[in-house]
Design a protein around this motif. Structure first.
Motif, PDB file in Angstrom:
ATOM      1  N   PRO A   1      47.946 -25.184  10.101  1.00 41.43           N
ATOM      2  CA  PRO A   1      46.577 -25.071   9.267  1.00 41.43           C
ATOM      3  C   PRO A   1      45.482 -24.083   9.774  1.00 41.43           C
ATOM      4  N   ILE A   2      45.461 -23.901  10.936  1.00 35.95           N
ATOM      5  CA  ILE A   2      44.387 -22.892  11.204  1.00 35.95           C
ATOM      6  C   ILE A   2      44.886 -21.436  10.563  1.00 35.95           C
ATOM      7  N   VAL A   3      45.975 -21.232  10.817  1.00 39.35           N
ATOM      8  CA  VAL A   3      46.558 -19.899   9.853  1.00 39.35           C
ATOM      9  C   VAL A   3      46.124 -19.723   8.621  1.00 39.35           C
ATOM     10  N   LEU A   4      46.470 -21.074   7.983  1.00 37.63           N
ATOM     11  CA  LEU A   4      46.301 -21.081   6.447  1.00 37.63           C
ATOM     12  C   LEU A   4      44.875 -20.827   6.127  1.00 37.63           C
ATOM     13  N   VAL A   5      44.074 -21.314   6.777  1.00 38.50           N
ATOM     14  CA  VAL A   5      42.481 -21.137   6.669  1.00 38.50           C
ATOM     15  C   VAL A   5      41.895 -20.065   6.809  1.00 38.50           C
ATOM     16  N   MET A   6      42.427 -19.233   8.002  1.00 36.98           N
ATOM     17  CA  MET A   6      42.094 -17.887   8.233  1.00 36.98           C
ATOM     18  C   MET A   6      42.758 -16.814   6.997  1.00 36.98           C
ATOM     19  N   ALA A   7      44.152 -17.296   6.384  1.00 37.36           N
ATOM     20  CA  ALA A   7      44.302 -16.529   5.465  1.00 37.36           C
ATOM     21  C   ALA A   7      43.450 -16.428   4.308  1.00 37.36           C
ATOM     22  N   VAL A   8      43.097 -17.790   3.925  1.00 35.56           N
ATOM     23  CA  VAL A   8      42.217 -17.679   2.642  1.00 35.56           C
ATOM     24  C   VAL A   8      41.004 -17.132   3.071  1.00 35.56           C
ATOM     25  N   VAL A   9      40.555 -17.349   4.143  1.00 35.47           N
ATOM     26  CA  VAL A   9      39.092 -16.399   4.346  1.00 35.47           C
ATOM     27  C   VAL A   9      39.313 -15.113   4.254  1.00 35.47           C
ATOM     28  N   ALA A  10      40.580 -14.418   5.020  1.00 36.85           N
ATOM     29  CA  ALA A  10      40.795 -13.354   5.092  1.00 36.85           C
ATOM     30  C   ALA A  10      40.944 -12.548   3.487  1.00 36.85           C
ATOM     31  N   SER A  11      41.334 -13.323   2.657  1.00 31.62           N
ATOM     32  CA  SER A  11      41.570 -12.847   1.456  1.00 31.62           C
ATOM     33  C   SER A  11      40.340 -12.423   0.634  1.00 31.62           C
ATOM     34  N   TYR A  12      39.094 -13.062   1.331  1.00 28.37           N
ATOM     35  CA  TYR A  12      38.029 -12.721   0.495  1.00 28.37           C
ATOM     36  C   TYR A  12      37.188 -11.572   1.353  1.00 28.37           C
ATOM     37  N   VAL A  13      37.379 -11.699   2.663  1.00 23.62           N
ATOM     38  CA  VAL A  13      36.599 -10.882   3.681  1.00 23.62           C
ATOM     39  C   VAL A  13      37.285  -9.452   3.609  1.00 23.62           C
ATOM     40  N   TRP A  14      38.605  -9.240   3.579  1.00 28.63           N
ATOM     41  CA  TRP A  14      39.045  -7.998   3.750  1.00 28.63           C
ATOM     42  C   TRP A  14      39.176  -6.909   2.878  1.00 28.63           C
ATOM     43  N   PRO A  15      38.856  -7.530   1.415  1.00 26.86           N
ATOM     44  CA  PRO A  15      38.618  -6.489   0.440  1.00 26.86           C
ATOM     45  C   PRO A  15      37.240  -5.865   0.778  1.00 26.86           C
ATOM     46  N   VAL A  16      36.141  -6.337   1.433  1.00 24.54           N
ATOM     47  CA  VAL A  16      34.998  -5.972   1.674  1.00 24.54           C
ATOM     48  C   VAL A  16      35.102  -4.949   2.758  1.00 24.54           C
ATOM     49  N   ALA A  17      36.132  -5.225   3.772  1.00 21.99           N
ATOM     50  CA  ALA A  17      36.114  -4.415   4.960  1.00 21.99           C
ATOM     51  C   ALA A  17      36.859  -3.102   4.281  1.00 21.99           C
ATOM     52  N   ALA A  18      38.049  -3.357   3.669  1.00 21.77           N
ATOM     53  CA  ALA A  18      38.531  -2.126   2.859  1.00 21.77           C
ATOM     54  C   ALA A  18      37.854  -1.134   2.293  1.00 21.77           C
ATOM     55  N   ALA A  19      36.925  -1.665   1.457  1.00 21.93           N
ATOM     56  CA  ALA A  19      36.072  -0.870   0.707  1.00 21.93           C
ATOM     57  C   ALA A  19      34.947  -0.060   1.884  1.00 21.93           C
ATOM     58  N   GLY A  20      34.543  -0.621   2.585  1.00 22.86           N
ATOM     59  CA  GLY A  20      33.881  -0.145   3.819  1.00 22.86           C
ATOM     60  C   GLY A  20      34.679   1.064   4.391  1.00 22.86           C
TER      61      GLY A  20
END
Length: 251
Positions: A1-20
């Motif tokens: 469950p923890i990894v699932l939540v982290m995966a959902v959050v990462a799907s929104y956070v990582w595109p911003v990091a990738a753009a940076g």
């Protein structure tokens, strides 16, 4: 469950990091000498996170670093282009993209100065143990470019020294670029000899690179020694002994 939540959050956070990251690589590619400084600095300072691989790999192995047709074949990446040009007799000087291939400067030369600073400032009773720890780690860095065994002995214990270490490396790589050196120095001494000696000094100006490397060795030694002594840093050989608490004997 923890990894699932982290995966959902990462799907929104990582595109911003990738753009940076993409924006940062664009700056390093287009900002001339400052871009080289930033490239060298980030290649060192990000080592504790592992993110330094996202700094050098796009330049070495994608069109962001270089791209040209050599011998009728499209060659992509700063390092493949450098290696392909070694067999081209018409080349008068290696290409400007070699500025992305000099991050081995600290691996080959600078670490020697840091190691000398550790050994010279080590407490008398710890000097032999410090040599036994530092010399093998330094040889590993110099010969094959694996710096982590040495760097992880001080980067958490003396973060200010780590920051200065990274800044100095960025500055020396910038100087290498400004004086027109075009070597391939991504690892240690072995790779440096294999790639640059056969190419000749006229293509790479490798003797000047070696001279600047020795200057970096001296700079890292004197700056490192000063900081260790002046700021009482807990670098190898300077560690505090664990306090021994005498417990009352039980009846």
């Amino acid at each position: 469950p923890i990894v699932l939540v982290m995966a959902v959050v990462a799907s929104y956070v990582w595109p911003v990091a990738a753009a940076g990251i993409n924006a940062l690589t664009g700056v390093m590619a287009s900002a001339g000498a400052f871009g080289v400084f930033l490239y060298g600095f980030l290649n060192r300072v990000l080592i504790p996170t592992g993110l330094h691989h996202l700094v050098w790999s796009p330049f070495l192995y994608s069109a962001l670093g270089d791209s040209m047709i050599i011998g009728g074949e499209q060659i992509v990446g700063a390092k493949p282009v450098f290696l392909a040009l070694l067999s081209d007799p018409s080349v008068a000087m290696m290409r400007d993209s070699a500025r992305f291939l000099t991050y081995g400067l600290m691996k080959t030369f600078g670490v020697i100065g840091v190691a000398m600073a550790f050994i010279s400032t080590a407490k008398k009773e710890k000097k032999a143990a410090t040599k036994a720890q530092i010399i093998p780690a330094t040889l590993t860095a110099c010969l094959v470019g694996v710096t982590e065994p040495l760097e992880f002995t001080f980067l958490f214990a003396a973060p200010a020294l780590w920051l200065v270490y990274s800044v100095l490396d960025g500055l020396f790589q910038m100087i290498v670029y400004l004086v027109g050196i075009r070597v391939c120095a991504t690892n240690g001494i072995i790779d440096f000899i294999v790639y640059n000696i056969p190419a000749g000094a006229h293509l790479t100006r490798w003797p000047v690179f070696v001279a600047l490397g020795l200057m970096e060795t001296a700079a890292m030694y004197y700056v490192g020694k000063f900081m260790i002594i002046h700021f009482k840093m807990r670098t190898p050989g300077q560690e505090q002994e664990a306090a021994v608490v005498n417990q009352p004997a039980s009846a």
